[in-house]
Every structure is written in C-alpha cells, then in structure tokens.
Design a protein around this motif. Structure first.
Motif, PDB file in Angstrom:
ATOM      1  N   GLU A  31       0.829  -1.205   0.000  1.00 28.18           N
ATOM      2  CA  GLU A  31       0.000   0.000   0.000  1.00 28.18           C
ATOM      3  C   GLU A  31       0.866   1.259   0.000  1.00 28.18           C
ATOM      4  OE1 GLU A  31      -3.306   1.652   3.016  1.00 28.18           O
ATOM      5  OE2 GLU A  31      -3.685  -0.353   2.211  1.00 28.18           O
ATOM      6  N   LYS A  32       0.436   2.242  -0.798  1.00 34.85           N
ATOM      7  CA  LYS A  32       1.175   3.504  -0.884  1.00 34.85           C
ATOM      8  C   LYS A  32       0.194   4.636  -1.157  1.00 34.85           C
ATOM      9  CE  LYS A  32       5.129   5.644  -3.242  1.00 34.85           C
ATOM     10  NZ  LYS A  32       6.188   5.458  -4.290  1.00 34.85           N
ATOM     11  N   ALA A  33       0.452   5.797  -0.551  1.00 36.40           N
ATOM     12  CA  ALA A  33      -0.390   6.972  -0.759  1.00 36.40           C
ATOM     13  C   ALA A  33       0.213   7.853  -1.844  1.00 36.40           C
ATOM     14  CB  ALA A  33      -0.525   7.758   0.537  1.00 36.40           C
ATOM     15  N   TYR A  34      -0.653   8.323  -2.756  1.00 36.70           N
ATOM     16  CA  TYR A  34      -0.239   9.226  -3.832  1.00 36.70           C
ATOM     17  C   TYR A  34      -1.091  10.486  -3.765  1.00 36.70           C
ATOM     18  CZ  TYR A  34       2.381   5.467  -6.183  1.00 36.70           C
ATOM     19  OH  TYR A  34       3.275   4.469  -6.493  1.00 36.70           O
ATOM     20  N   PRO A  35      -0.506  11.639  -3.433  1.00 37.24           N
ATOM     21  CA  PRO A  35      -1.286  12.883  -3.402  1.00 37.24           C
ATOM     22  C   PRO A  35      -1.715  13.307  -4.810  1.00 37.24           C
ATOM     23  CG  PRO A  35       0.810  13.110  -2.217  1.00 37.24           C
ATOM     24  CD  PRO A  35       0.879  11.838  -3.000  1.00 37.24           C
ATOM     25  N   GLU A  36      -2.743  14.119  -4.874  1.00 41.13           N
ATOM     26  CA  GLU A  36      -3.203  14.675  -6.141  1.00 41.13           C
ATOM     27  C   GLU A  36      -2.053  15.405  -6.840  1.00 41.13           C
ATOM     28  OE1 GLU A  36      -6.355  18.091  -7.714  1.00 41.13           O
ATOM     29  OE2 GLU A  36      -6.622  17.177  -5.732  1.00 41.13           O
ATOM     30  N   GLY A  37      -1.927  15.165  -8.140  1.00 43.03           N
ATOM     31  CA  GLY A  37      -0.872  15.818  -8.920  1.00 43.03           C
ATOM     32  C   GLY A  37       0.377  14.987  -9.091  1.00 43.03           C
ATOM     33  N   THR A  38       0.505  13.888  -8.320  1.00 39.26           N
ATOM     34  CA  THR A  38       1.648  13.002  -8.499  1.00 39.26           C
ATOM     35  C   THR A  38       1.340  11.986  -9.610  1.00 39.26           C
ATOM     36  OG1 THR A  38       0.834  11.527  -6.747  1.00 39.26           O
ATOM     37  CG2 THR A  38       2.395  13.267  -6.120  1.00 39.26           C
ATOM     38  N   HIS A  39       2.318  11.160  -9.929  1.00 36.02           N
ATOM     39  CA  HIS A  39       2.167  10.218 -11.045  1.00 36.02           C
ATOM     40  C   HIS A  39       2.488   8.790 -10.596  1.00 36.02           C
ATOM     41  CE1 HIS A  39       2.531  14.086 -13.095  1.00 36.02           C
ATOM     42  NE2 HIS A  39       1.938  13.530 -14.135  1.00 36.02           N
ATOM     43  N   LEU A  40       1.679   7.845 -11.063  1.00 30.14           N
ATOM     44  CA  LEU A  40       1.981   6.429 -10.845  1.00 30.14           C
ATOM     45  C   LEU A  40       3.125   5.999 -11.749  1.00 30.14           C
ATOM     46  CD1 LEU A  40      -1.605   4.837 -10.673  1.00 30.14           C
ATOM     47  CD2 LEU A  40      -0.258   5.893  -8.848  1.00 30.14           C
ATOM     48  N   PHE A  41       3.097   6.481 -12.971  1.00 35.40           N
ATOM     49  CA  PHE A  41       4.185   6.216 -13.916  1.00 35.40           C
ATOM     50  C   PHE A  41       4.106   7.225 -15.052  1.00 35.40           C
ATOM     51  CE2 PHE A  41       0.667   3.236 -14.793  1.00 35.40           C
ATOM     52  CZ  PHE A  41       0.319   3.595 -16.087  1.00 35.40           C
ATOM     53  N   TRP A  42       5.201   7.321 -15.782  1.00 36.16           N
ATOM     54  CA  TRP A  42       5.294   8.224 -16.931  1.00 36.16           C
ATOM     55  C   TRP A  42       5.430   7.410 -18.209  1.00 36.16           C
ATOM     56  CZ3 TRP A  42       5.132  13.601 -16.568  1.00 36.16           C
ATOM     57  CH2 TRP A  42       5.231  14.131 -15.279  1.00 36.16           C
TER      58      TRP A  42
END
Length: 238
Positions: A31-42
């Motif tokens: 489990e990992k938290a990703y804030p709005e505006g970040t990317h899972l991958f490019w």
C-alpha cells in the motif's frame, strides 16, 4: 484476514477475478499513498508494476508531438491500472496522473508472474482482465477515428453516463463536473469545436446543463451519431 478485507473493497474492472484470486492479488499488494498531482508512472517508464486503486482517481494520458494532452482513460475505486506484460520487459505507452488523493495497492511484476505460474485459475482471470482492457482500448480508438469529432464526443458522453450517470426520470445526469477542456482532451479536439458541438446538441434537445453538470435527454440520438454498438458497461466506460 484477506477475505474479510476483500469484501470491503470495490471491484471496478477487477470484477472478472474470483474472490479467491482477488485475495491473492490483495496479499501481494504494497500500500502507498499518492497525493493529487503526483504520477503512478510516466510514458516511457518500464512497466513492471500494476496499481490497484483503493481510493481516489487516476487519469491515463498520452502526449502528442505538439505537446497536447489526450485523456485516454479515467480510473476510480476498484480499478487496476497498468500495462502488464508478464515475462516481457516493456515500457508504458501512457502517463498515469493522480487527479484525486489516492490510496494505491502496488503489485510487482515478479509477484504477478509467480501467481500466474502457480495458479492456473488466476492466470485465466488475469487473461480476462487483459482482454477487457484490450477491448476497451480498441473501442476507444474506434470512437476517435471512425465517425469524426461529433461521433467521438457523443461516444465520450455515453461513456461518461455509464461511469458517472444517475437516472433522473427519462434523463441521465452525469454526476461529475466535466469541463469543455476535459472533453476536448478526451477526443483530441479544440475547446472551441467542443463548445460548438455541445451547442448543436443542446439545440437538438439531446442534452442540457444542470448546476454545471451535463444531463443527457436523448441517449438514442447520441448512440445514432456515434454508431453505438451497445457494448457492455465494463467496456463502454470512460
């Protein structure tokens, strides 16, 4: 424990997995938290992970040579995102951006390969998931290429209604504020042309606006314009 957890989680595009196989996915997730505006991958990153959305929303985009962003998919709770090619090293064709604070379960490719090798029923469910994803991609590009921008817009409105729609009498309210810029990025058109096409549809009484949200009044007209093939909702979604 995992069976109790799985019962509380949304299934989205992972509904093709049996309860047992979905639990197998759960126990391998980190489990990992990703804030709005970040990317899972490019776009161009190695595709060595899958991402299960427990909370939040993610959009998949592709950039044109001119730098314009084309929104290809929008995923939400219960969806699994990624370009998984087990046993092959490939690169992502899209960029995944978090558009609403997200809680993500990350599945490593090596763990996925082990499950596929050890459990033939899991391999079959995973093939079903890949098949749904490929069919979604095929229909999306059909909509964008075959019937012009009006067809692409009408198809996108239908997909939005299947994803966010609420039945209000004979009408369907798309219960998500979608801007004209969003729509233009979804179909690869200018915002001005989207404004013009939406105005034409309003004049034909096919849709209207309510508190800034789109209300579809004549679904059949939209289906006729985009030559709708009446795909199931798991395919006809945004």
């Amino acid at each position: 424990m995992s069976e109790i957890v799985s019962a509380t989680l949304p299934r989205g595009n992972t509904s093709c997995f049996t309860e047992q196989n979905f639990n197998r996915l759960l126990v391998t997730m980190k489990e990992k938290a990703y804030p709005e505006g970040t990317h899972l991958f490019w776009e161009g990153d190695f595709s060595d992970k899958l991402f299960y959305i427990k909370r939040g929303r993610v959009k998949l985009t592709k950039s044109t040579d001119e730098g314009k962003e084309l929104i290809l998919y929008m995923y939400g709770r219960g969806d699994m995102v990624g370009q998984a090619d087990p046993f092959f090293s490939t690169k992502h064709s899209f960029t995944a951006e978090v558009i609403e604070d997200a809680e993500i379960g990350v599945i490593e490719q090596k763990d996925l390969e082990i499950m596929i090798c050890q459990h033939c029923d899991f391999a079959i469910d995973f093939m079903k998931w890949m098949g749904i994803h490929h069919r979604l991609t095929q229909t999306k590009f059909r909509d964008l290429m075959m019937y012009g921008k009006p067809g692409a817009l009408c198809s996108t409105l239908i997909r939005l209604s299947n994803t966010y729609g609420e039945q209000h009498g004979d009408n369907i309210l798309i219960n998500k504020k979608i801007t004209h810029t969003d729509l233009s990025n979804m179909i690869g058109a200018t915002r001005e042309s989207v404004n013009r096409m939406l105005s034409d549809l309003r004049k034909k009484d096919a849709l209207e606006y309510e508190n800034g949200m789109i209300v579809i009044k004549d679904l059949v007209m939209l289906q006729d314009i985009c030559h709708c093939e009446l795909c199931p909702n798991e395919i006809c979604r945004i």
